[in-house]
Design a protein around this motif. Structure first.
Motif, mmCIF file in Angstrom:
data_model
loop_
_atom_site.group_PDB
_atom_site.id
_atom_site.type_symbol
_atom_site.label_atom_id
_atom_site.label_comp_id
_atom_site.label_asym_id
_atom_site.label_seq_id
_atom_site.Cartn_x
_atom_site.Cartn_y
_atom_site.Cartn_z
ATOM 1 N N LEU A 68 73.046 84.333 59.980
ATOM 2 C CA LEU A 68 74.105 84.549 58.985
ATOM 3 C C LEU A 68 75.502 84.434 59.576
ATOM 4 O O LEU A 68 76.445 84.049 58.888
ATOM 5 N N ASN A 69 75.644 84.758 60.865
ATOM 6 C CA ASN A 69 76.972 84.783 61.491
ATOM 7 C C ASN A 69 77.325 83.490 62.213
ATOM 8 O O ASN A 69 78.292 83.435 62.966
ATOM 9 N N TYR A 70 76.537 82.445 62.010
ATOM 10 C CA TYR A 70 76.806 81.173 62.682
ATOM 11 C C TYR A 70 78.051 80.536 62.073
ATOM 12 O O TYR A 70 78.213 80.492 60.851
ATOM 13 N N PRO A 71 78.996 80.028 62.903
ATOM 14 C CA PRO A 71 80.275 79.513 62.381
ATOM 15 C C PRO A 71 80.142 78.111 61.772
ATOM 16 O O PRO A 71 80.533 77.117 62.358
ATOM 17 N N ASP A 72 79.553 78.050 60.570
ATOM 18 C CA ASP A 72 79.372 76.758 59.903
ATOM 19 C C ASP A 72 79.301 77.017 58.404
ATOM 20 O O ASP A 72 78.738 78.040 57.969
ATOM 21 N N PHE A 73 79.849 76.096 57.599
ATOM 22 C CA PHE A 73 79.874 76.322 56.150
ATOM 23 C C PHE A 73 78.468 76.331 55.550
ATOM 24 O O PHE A 73 78.259 76.820 54.444
ATOM 25 N N ARG A 74 77.479 75.808 56.270
ATOM 26 C CA ARG A 74 76.105 75.807 55.776
ATOM 27 C C ARG A 74 75.303 77.007 56.283
ATOM 28 O O ARG A 74 74.094 77.079 56.044
ATOM 29 N N TYR A 112 74.944 80.230 55.519
ATOM 30 C CA TYR A 112 74.204 81.026 54.541
ATOM 31 C C TYR A 112 73.081 80.211 53.904
ATOM 32 O O TYR A 112 71.996 80.722 53.652
ATOM 33 N N GLU A 113 73.355 78.941 53.638
ATOM 34 C CA GLU A 113 72.324 78.083 53.050
ATOM 35 C C GLU A 113 71.130 77.972 53.989
ATOM 36 O O GLU A 113 69.979 78.163 53.589
ATOM 37 N N HIS A 114 71.404 77.659 55.271
ATOM 38 C CA HIS A 114 70.312 77.517 56.230
ATOM 39 C C HIS A 114 69.592 78.841 56.456
ATOM 40 O O HIS A 114 68.363 78.870 56.603
ATOM 41 N N ALA A 115 70.360 79.948 56.493
ATOM 42 C CA ALA A 115 69.735 81.256 56.701
ATOM 43 C C ALA A 115 68.834 81.622 55.524
ATOM 44 O O ALA A 115 67.713 82.114 55.714
ATOM 45 N N PHE A 116 69.323 81.389 54.309
ATOM 46 C CA PHE A 116 68.509 81.683 53.122
ATOM 47 C C PHE A 116 67.216 80.878 53.154
ATOM 48 O O PHE A 116 66.121 81.401 52.917
ATOM 49 N N PRO A 166 75.246 89.864 49.847
ATOM 50 C CA PRO A 166 74.555 89.298 48.676
ATOM 51 C C PRO A 166 73.419 88.359 49.053
ATOM 52 O O PRO A 166 72.359 88.376 48.423
ATOM 53 N N VAL A 167 73.610 87.539 50.109
ATOM 54 C CA VAL A 167 72.567 86.579 50.466
ATOM 55 C C VAL A 167 71.302 87.287 50.921
ATOM 56 O O VAL A 167 70.182 86.831 50.646
ATOM 57 N N VAL A 168 71.437 88.430 51.593
ATOM 58 C CA VAL A 168 70.259 89.187 52.030
ATOM 59 C C VAL A 168 69.505 89.725 50.813
ATOM 60 O O VAL A 168 68.271 89.639 50.724
ATOM 61 N N GLN A 169 70.242 90.254 49.855
ATOM 62 C CA GLN A 169 69.609 90.763 48.636
ATOM 63 C C GLN A 169 68.944 89.643 47.843
ATOM 64 O O GLN A 169 67.886 89.825 47.240
ATOM 65 N N GLN A 170 69.542 88.450 47.870
ATOM 66 C CA GLN A 170 68.964 87.310 47.146
ATOM 67 C C GLN A 170 67.672 86.834 47.802
ATOM 68 O O GLN A 170 66.749 86.400 47.109
ATOM 69 N N TYR A 197 72.139 79.823 44.606
ATOM 70 C CA TYR A 197 72.699 78.486 44.397
ATOM 71 C C TYR A 197 73.989 78.566 43.583
ATOM 72 O O TYR A 197 74.989 77.924 43.909
ATOM 73 N N ARG A 198 73.981 79.380 42.524
ATOM 74 C CA ARG A 198 75.155 79.495 41.652
ATOM 75 C C ARG A 198 76.363 80.027 42.426
ATOM 76 O O ARG A 198 77.475 79.493 42.322
ATOM 77 N N ASP A 199 76.148 81.063 43.239
ATOM 78 C CA ASP A 199 77.258 81.641 44.015
ATOM 79 C C ASP A 199 77.777 80.647 45.048
ATOM 80 O O ASP A 199 78.997 80.488 45.207
ATOM 81 N N LEU A 200 76.856 80.004 45.748
ATOM 82 C CA LEU A 200 77.265 79.100 46.817
ATOM 83 C C LEU A 200 77.941 77.852 46.261
ATOM 84 O O LEU A 200 78.880 77.315 46.858
#
Length: 757
Positions: A591-597, A599-603, A632-636, A646-649
């Motif tokens: 989750l803490n990786y410095p890249d715009f993707r 959260y997507e990759h973590a999810f 929020p991503v953890v809860q999702q 998807y909607r949030d991102l």
């Protein structure tokens, strides 16, 4: 005089023209390999792409030799190479290097496999002559035994009742005879010298034979699967590409098998792409049980000679009807392609990073299928943003499968707050009390456990506790990873290694400790905590050979091991029956990786690894350890709320001009000296801003700013959808050419990463 334009296997743009002699001209055609000279003494295997009569206006050298009697490429493949070169801004020679097996890229790279056989000499092919031979060998017992063993292997049970000798129906290999007789080469040579036996060589294939097809093994689809299958067919009537979005363990593979059989019944071929070589092991078994010898396997862990033989088979009159492979399989010749399946389409492994061409196999597969008039099915439980957006906006078809096969519940995902547990000193290294208790229960019940830690090695780094010194790579801007089993510190970028020091070179202190946890350290600690457990580790260090994948997966699938520790390899579609518990040890590192993707990759990764639990029988349990339980991503992830995520991102991507609303191009500059790469990057940034304005970001240092002694700078180009990408590429090429013409940047490397991940 005739001329031919060729592609050379070098990182060079465009094609090169050679003359064709009158003698060779009848044999030259598009797609054949030619031996051509380059420079004073070098010779290369090139691919002919155009034969013509247009004199180039400069002196040309002649083709030395034609290496093929027929093309090794289909016309569609050459067109695909051109598209890859153009879209991904890579030299055509780099595409050739990536596409062809090594044995097809050099003059003597491939040799057919030959086996040595032993035969019975003609004078001894009768009952009477054999008795004479055996009598001659009375005092040479070892030779006599070898001859008797040879006769036995040849099918002669009794010399006194021997029928007419048929050498072609009684072939015995030299290796087989020596293994049966336990004889030395000298003993066998004596029989050959006596002219009783003789040897001969014969070309044999390297390809395994999967047995006869058994379409009767195809399972009947459940009602939900049948509905999804019919919807896919309906979507294929309107769309070339369809996304099958099915939750983990929903039975997507059975739908694939039914679609494959439908294509085979229609006389068409299927290409089945997987992101990881590890996945081909299980999938091969499932497909081979149904399709037998109609299935071929193609990936980089196969020997080069095997890949050449598969390539040649695909060009023959009897090609494999199904090819199962990893990323590189998109380059294979497919004569009757009807369907491409891209399984786990979200996986980043489909994107080639280094070297060029930096292509995405999913995009290449779509273009490949379009040229062949074939359909593409993208399957996943967690679609990538771009694919899902294309499906919702109607560019792709969309079919959803929302229930697991046989109604099995999705796993229960529990969040473990490691921040609170550490504060209360309740963590045992990287393991929470909840995880250890769940593992103990599962192992006691005869079930299995998967532990996910997306970092290999023993520890990410070592540190001197006295002065804080951390060993770093001499070639790259990274700390070295500790590998305890080999007692080495290793750079995972360039491979540089050296032995773990006993003293700190900075302060001479001896208190050097590992910081953090890699899979190797997790394995050590689990073996201490659960000495009765049968533990296996699956990461890049333990899967360097093709057989290693098969052994690890086979052992876990059969229950010979009951705890599997691994990196992202274990998240990618593996199917195990008895996994009761999955532990995600450190969600925050993703989750803490410095890249715009990030959260997507973590999810995706957390959802996929969670999906390994409870695939058969009882509902599985997933323990997700994190310091950020309220994200929020953890809860999702816990709720399996893909649509909410998807909607949030999507809104965030729209706001900050990221895909799917903008195209990205990364421009990288590399040089051995930092001041040179700095000035070159500033110069290139200014050139690009003249044309693209605020679409240009940087230059900046990337997260790792030095690799293999080269300093790196990065420029980001954000391009709105609808922009003329062909014109963009022209400007980028112009900027690249302009900067490389400057003598001070002669050794500078400039390359592009289109649609980066």
């Amino acid at each position: 005089m005739r001329y031919v334009d060729v592609i050379l296997p070098l990182p060079l743009d465009g094609t090169f023209t050679y003359g064709v002699s009158t003698e060779l001209a009848p044999r030259v055609q598009e797609g054949v390999r030619l031996l051509v000279p380059l420079g004073r003494s070098k010779r290369y295997t090139a691919i002919a792409v155009r034969l013509h009569d247009e004199a180039p206006g400069f002196e040309v050298r002649d083709v030395l030799e034609v290496l093929d009697d027929r093309p090794i490429l289909l016309p569609r493949q050459l067109q695909l190479w051109q598209w890859i070169s153009n879209y991904y801004m890579a030299p055509l020679g780099d595409v050739m290097m990536a596409a062809l097996p090594a044995g097809l890229k050099n003059e003597e790279g491939y040799r057919p496999k030959e086996e040595t056989y032993v035969g019975l000499s003609e004078p001894y092919r009768s009952e009477r002559a054999l008795h004479i031979a055996l009598d001659m060998l009375r005092r040479a017992e070892k030779q006599q035994k070898v001859l008797m063993d040879f006769l036995f292997l040849s099918g002669v049970q009794n010399v006194d009742r021997m029928e007419a000798w048929e050498p072609e129906s009684a072939e015995v290999t030299r290796e087989e005879l020596m293994n049966e007789s336990h004889c030395t080469a000298a003993v066998l040579k004596s029989l050959i010298d006596r002219k009783i036996l003789y040897t001969y060589t014969k070309e044999v294939g390297r390809l395994n034979h999967g047995g006869e097809p058994h379409p009767e093994h195809i399972k009947k689809l459940s009602d939900a699967q049948e509905t999804a299958y019919n919807k896919v067919l309906l979507q294929f009537m309107r769309k070339q590409v369809v996304l099958l979005h099915g939750v983990t363990s929903s039975g997507k593979t059975e739908i694939y098998i039914h679609l494959i059989q439908r294509e085979l019944d229609a006389g068409r071929q299927v290409l089945y792409l997987l992101p990881e070589i590890a996945l081909t092991v299980q999938m091969m078994e499932r497909l081979r049980a149904v399709f037998g010898n109609r299935l071929g396997i193609y990936h980089s862990r196969y020997s080069d000679a095997e890949r050449v033989e598969i390539w040649q088979k695909q060009l023959s009159r009897n090609p494999y009807d199904i090819i199962l492979g990893a990323r590189s399989a998109v380059f294979l010749p497919m004569q009757r392609l009807g369907l491409v399946i891209v399984d786990e389409e979200h996986e980043t492994s489909f994107k080639q990073q280094d070297p060029a061409p930096r292509y995405h196999a999913r995009s290449v597969a779509v273009m490949m299928a379009a040229a062949a008039g074939a359909k593409v099915l993208l399957g996943t439980a967690t679609p990538c943003m771009e694919t899902y957006h294309n499906a919702l906006t109607g560019k792709f078809g969309l079919v959803e499968l929302t229930t697991r096969y046989q109604g099995i519940e999705l796993p229960e995902i529990r969040i473990v707050d490691v921040k609170d547990l550490r504060r209360r000193k309740m963590m045992s290294g990287p393991f929470s009390p909840q995880l250890l208790a769940a593992m103990r229960q599962a192992l006691g019940d005869g079930k299995q456990v998967i532990l996910f830690q997306n970092r290999r090695g023993f520890a990410p780094m070592i540190e001197c506790k006295t002065c804080g010194w951390v060993p770093r790579c001499k070639n790259c801007d990274v700390s070295l990873t500790l590998h305890k089993n080999t007692n080495t510190l290793t750079c995972h970028y360039c491979g540089y290694t050296y032995a773990v020091p006993t003293h700190c070179p900075s302060c001479e202190g001896t208190d050097l400790r590992g910081r953090g946890y890699g899979t190797e350290k997790i394995e050590d600690q689990i073996c201490e905590i659960f000495p009765e457990a049968r533990v296996a580790r699956m990461d890049l260090d333990t899967t360097r050979s093709r057989n290693a994948y098969e052994r690890l997966i086979g052992d876990f699938a059969s229950g010979r091991t009951n705890v599997l520790i691994g990196t992202q390899m274990i998240s990618k579609g593996l199917d195990f029956d008895r996994v009761a518990v999955v532990g995600i040890l450190d969600a925050d590192s993703m989750l803490n990786y410095p890249d715009f993707r990030a959260y997507e990759h973590a999810f995706m990764m957390m959802s996929q690894v969670a999906g390994r639990a409870g695939r058969k029988g009882k509902r599985g349990l997933v323990l997700l350890q994190t310091k950020n339980k309220d994200l929020p991503v953890v809860q999702q992830v816990v709720r399996n709320d893909w649509k909410g995520f998807y909607r949030d991102l999507l809104e965030e991507r729209r706001l900050f001009r990221y895909p799917p609303f903008h195209h990205l191009v990364y421009i990288y500059l590399r040089h051995k000296t930092e001041p040179t790469v700095d000035s070159a990057a500033i110069y290139m940034g200014s050139l690009l801003r003249q044309w693209f304005g605020e679409r240009v970001l940087g230059p900046d240092k990337p997260g790792v700013s030095k690799v293999k002694t080269l300093h790196i700078r990065k420029i980001v180009l954000k391009l709105e959808n609808g922009i003329d990408l062909q014109k963009v590429r022209q400007y980028l090429r112009l900027a690249q050419k302009q900067i490389l013409q400057d003598k001070q940047y002669a050794a500078l490397q400039v390359f592009f990463d289109v649609d980066p991940l």
